[in-house]
Motif scaffolding. Sequence first.
Motif, PDB file in Angstrom:
ATOM      1  N   MET A  87       0.816  -1.205   0.000  1.00  0.00           N
ATOM      2  CA  MET A  87       0.000   0.000   0.000  1.00  0.00           C
ATOM      3  C   MET A  87       0.857   1.266   0.000  1.00  0.00           C
ATOM      4  O   MET A  87       0.467   2.296  -0.581  1.00  0.00           O
ATOM      5  N   ALA A  88       2.030   1.185   0.619  1.00  0.00           N
ATOM      6  CA  ALA A  88       2.950   2.323   0.575  1.00  0.00           C
ATOM      7  C   ALA A  88       3.421   2.559  -0.851  1.00  0.00           C
ATOM      8  O   ALA A  88       3.544   3.711  -1.306  1.00  0.00           O
ATOM      9  N   ASP A 119       0.584   4.073  -2.882  1.00  0.00           N
ATOM     10  CA  ASP A 119       0.411   5.484  -2.564  1.00  0.00           C
ATOM     11  C   ASP A 119       1.518   6.340  -3.176  1.00  0.00           C
ATOM     12  O   ASP A 119       1.265   7.416  -3.723  1.00  0.00           O
ATOM     13  N   LYS A 120       2.741   5.856  -3.122  1.00  0.00           N
ATOM     14  CA  LYS A 120       3.872   6.599  -3.653  1.00  0.00           C
ATOM     15  C   LYS A 120       3.789   6.757  -5.169  1.00  0.00           C
ATOM     16  O   LYS A 120       4.065   7.834  -5.721  1.00  0.00           O
ATOM     17  N   GLY A 159       1.017   6.308  -7.062  1.00  0.00           N
ATOM     18  CA  GLY A 159      -0.287   6.756  -7.553  1.00  0.00           C
ATOM     19  C   GLY A 159      -0.955   5.721  -8.426  1.00  0.00           C
ATOM     20  O   GLY A 159      -1.650   6.059  -9.395  1.00  0.00           O
TER      21      GLY A 159
END
Length: 331
Positions: free
Chosen positions: A43-44, A47-48, A50
């Motif tokens: 998930m990181a 998020d990073k 996009g």
Amino acid sequence: MDLKNAPITLAEVADAAGVGESTVSRVLRNHGSFSEKTRARVMAAVDKLGYVPNKIAGALASTGTPLVAIIVPSLSNIVFADVLSGVTRALEVRQKQAVFAVTEYDPMREEALVAAVLAWRPEAVMLVGLEHTEGTRKLLRAAGCRVLELLDIDGEPIDIAVGFSHRSAGRATAAHLIEKGYTRIAYVGHDMERDTRSAKRLEGFVEQLNQAGLTLRDREIRNAPSSVSAGKAGLANVLSRSPDVDAVYFSNDDMALGGYFHCLSVGIPVPDRLAIIGFNALDICRHTPQPIASILTRRVEIGRRAAELLLEDAPAQTVDVGFLLVPGETA
């Protein structure tokens, strides 16, 4: 191809998280085994970078998608926008995705659009009305998804129909004018070959007149979609041929508004000299100097109820939400 505009891929997320693509897929679908530490890393990376998952591609690998296809005749008509509002509000609660297509009242275009949306294996197809080409009906019967036909119940639905009787609405309109004492009644309408629901309303209207021993004094059918300008021109033509007409039934409120504007522009007193009545009870017609008499249709409710029946996996049925005659001040 401009690589700056290329979408982030699952492989790039997997590389950034230091895991395999199958692990990323399991995390994003929240299905299968993975540790909380692995989920956090994936998930990181999402998020990073996009990253946006291609949910349609994933769903097509299974038996269907959470898509609900809604095919309407027009988006310029507030009637259909109201129906869509009711549908989407109910679907969003269950995270169903609505997709729209517009037929412009063309039955062959509707058939082509039905074939196109069925290729995406939607959970359901919603259409307006009960009249379709035989090709459209064959496609829908063979599709294996729910079919919901909206805004009309005068006919045999394929699966679920939610709406009201247009013939009854036409009869109620005629009964109102007869009760008010009008006897020299004309009709101004738009293209009925494509808008079959307006044709049903006129049928009911004429039936009610005939039962009272009356006939239409005149009629003007504009070979064009409904519009304010068509209603204005249509009434002018009727009055030039039949100046003794004392009431005019318009196919909908767009047309009735045009008729009302014509009366204002040439100084015809409404309703003392000429009564005007429309259909749909649009908000704008409630705020004219004299609110226009009309039939109130429960459009948002129709959309909402259809979506609820879909979400409930209800059996095939016909749901009549009814209508309400709004006397206004023009009839």
